[in-house]
Motif scaffolding. Sequence first.
Motif, mmCIF file in Angstrom:
data_model
loop_
_atom_site.group_PDB
_atom_site.id
_atom_site.type_symbol
_atom_site.label_atom_id
_atom_site.label_comp_id
_atom_site.label_asym_id
_atom_site.label_seq_id
_atom_site.Cartn_x
_atom_site.Cartn_y
_atom_site.Cartn_z
ATOM 1 N N ALA A 84 -3.208 8.508 3.740
ATOM 2 C CA ALA A 84 -2.043 9.006 3.004
ATOM 3 C C ALA A 84 -2.109 8.611 1.532
ATOM 4 O O ALA A 84 -1.788 9.417 0.648
ATOM 5 N N VAL A 85 -2.514 7.379 1.255
ATOM 6 C CA VAL A 85 -2.652 6.943 -0.141
ATOM 7 C C VAL A 85 -3.828 7.661 -0.797
ATOM 8 O O VAL A 85 -3.755 8.062 -1.969
ATOM 9 N N GLU A 86 -4.898 7.842 -0.052
ATOM 10 C CA GLU A 86 -6.066 8.540 -0.593
ATOM 11 C C GLU A 86 -5.698 9.955 -1.044
ATOM 12 O O GLU A 86 -6.177 10.434 -2.085
ATOM 13 N N ALA A 87 -4.841 10.630 -0.298
ATOM 14 C CA ALA A 87 -4.412 11.976 -0.680
ATOM 15 C C ALA A 87 -3.680 11.959 -2.018
ATOM 16 O O ALA A 87 -3.869 12.841 -2.864
ATOM 17 N N ILE A 88 -2.831 10.946 -2.226
ATOM 18 C CA ILE A 88 -2.112 10.811 -3.497
ATOM 19 C C ILE A 88 -3.095 10.567 -4.637
ATOM 20 O O ILE A 88 -3.013 11.185 -5.708
ATOM 21 N N HIS A 101 -0.832 -5.834 -2.651
ATOM 22 C CA HIS A 101 -0.407 -7.158 -2.191
ATOM 23 C C HIS A 101 -0.420 -7.196 -0.669
ATOM 24 O O HIS A 101 0.174 -6.320 -0.018
ATOM 25 N N SER A 102 -1.086 -8.190 -0.080
ATOM 26 C CA SER A 102 -1.073 -8.422 1.362
ATOM 27 C C SER A 102 -1.582 -7.185 2.106
ATOM 28 O O SER A 102 -2.738 -6.793 1.920
ATOM 29 N N TYR A 103 -0.746 -6.562 2.947
ATOM 30 C CA TYR A 103 -1.169 -5.319 3.620
ATOM 31 C C TYR A 103 -1.568 -4.273 2.589
ATOM 32 O O TYR A 103 -2.576 -3.577 2.755
ATOM 33 N N GLY A 104 -0.794 -4.164 1.510
ATOM 34 C CA GLY A 104 -1.153 -3.237 0.445
ATOM 35 C C GLY A 104 -2.477 -3.596 -0.206
ATOM 36 O O GLY A 104 -3.229 -2.721 -0.650
ATOM 37 N N GLY A 105 -2.787 -4.900 -0.266
ATOM 38 C CA GLY A 105 -4.079 -5.325 -0.788
ATOM 39 C C GLY A 105 -5.221 -4.917 0.121
ATOM 40 O O GLY A 105 -6.300 -4.530 -0.339
ATOM 41 N N PHE A 106 -4.992 -5.004 1.415
ATOM 42 C CA PHE A 106 -6.000 -4.564 2.377
ATOM 43 C C PHE A 106 -6.230 -3.059 2.282
ATOM 44 O O PHE A 106 -7.370 -2.582 2.280
ATOM 45 N N ILE A 107 -5.132 -2.285 2.196
ATOM 46 C CA ILE A 107 -5.272 -0.836 2.049
ATOM 47 C C ILE A 107 -5.988 -0.512 0.752
ATOM 48 O O ILE A 107 -6.856 0.371 0.706
#
Length: 282
Positions: A84-88, A101-107
């Motif tokens: 989903a982020v890749e599409a953006i 950050h955290s989970y967002g850092g992993f993504i």
Amino acid sequence: MSSSVASIRSVSSSPSSISSIASAGSGEPVVLLHSGGMSSRQWRRLMDRLAAGYRVLAPDFIGSGDNPPWPQGEPFHFDMDVAAVEAIVRDLARPIHLVGHSYGGFIAATLARKNPDIIRSLTLFDPVAMGVLHDAEDPEGLANLGTVDGEDAFNDPALGGGDAWMEQFVDYWNGPGSWRALPATTRDAFLRVGKKVFYEVTTLLRDRTPCAAYGGVKAPALLLTGESSPIAARRVVHLLSESLPDATAHTIAGAGHMAPITHAGAVNDLIVQHIERAAGAA
């Protein structure tokens, strides 16, 4: 959020896509990814600082923030947030500065290793890329991670995301008693997205991406952790800083895992400086 930040909602209302994105400013794009259980609102102070010179986008992850809630009983894997982020990011059609950050850092780290060509700079605070601990057979990190991942109740879907599970999760990251010390409204907000957070955690804990997989990210990387962050998180930052070709690691004194919120001034100073150096070198 502050008046300088606009909220964008796409026409899609699918629970497996991102329809809520905070946006501010113009220029080179900066994408900010929030931690698990939180929303893009955690970045509002950083957005205000960056908006003077950059186009800043802060999406809410699937089932988080202002996105539709994740359907009860439906399975979820972190790969869905990555896609989903890749599409953006692909819609931006130019290299980005990526912060997580955290989970967002992993993504963010996963997105960067899969698409190194679109990364202008990378900033990660305590990214939960736990696969590197297994790859390195890191004794300190794995022992610390086992204090939660080794608990049967922590991996039980019937309990996952509920009050007892969330207490174990929050207290691991922030210290004993942290969950009960939160205001009731804050605990309720976490519990509303609790099952989605459970799926995030249980799928990322099964990830075994090795250290070498991050070696293709040539963009300058800033790896941040808190002095009081869990040992596993600090070891991940150390291992990633050795794996990324152009990486700098920094520890925020007197801070823990939630330093992007509790010590936002110090963290944001480092992020802004890192982005400006990368942008100036382009």
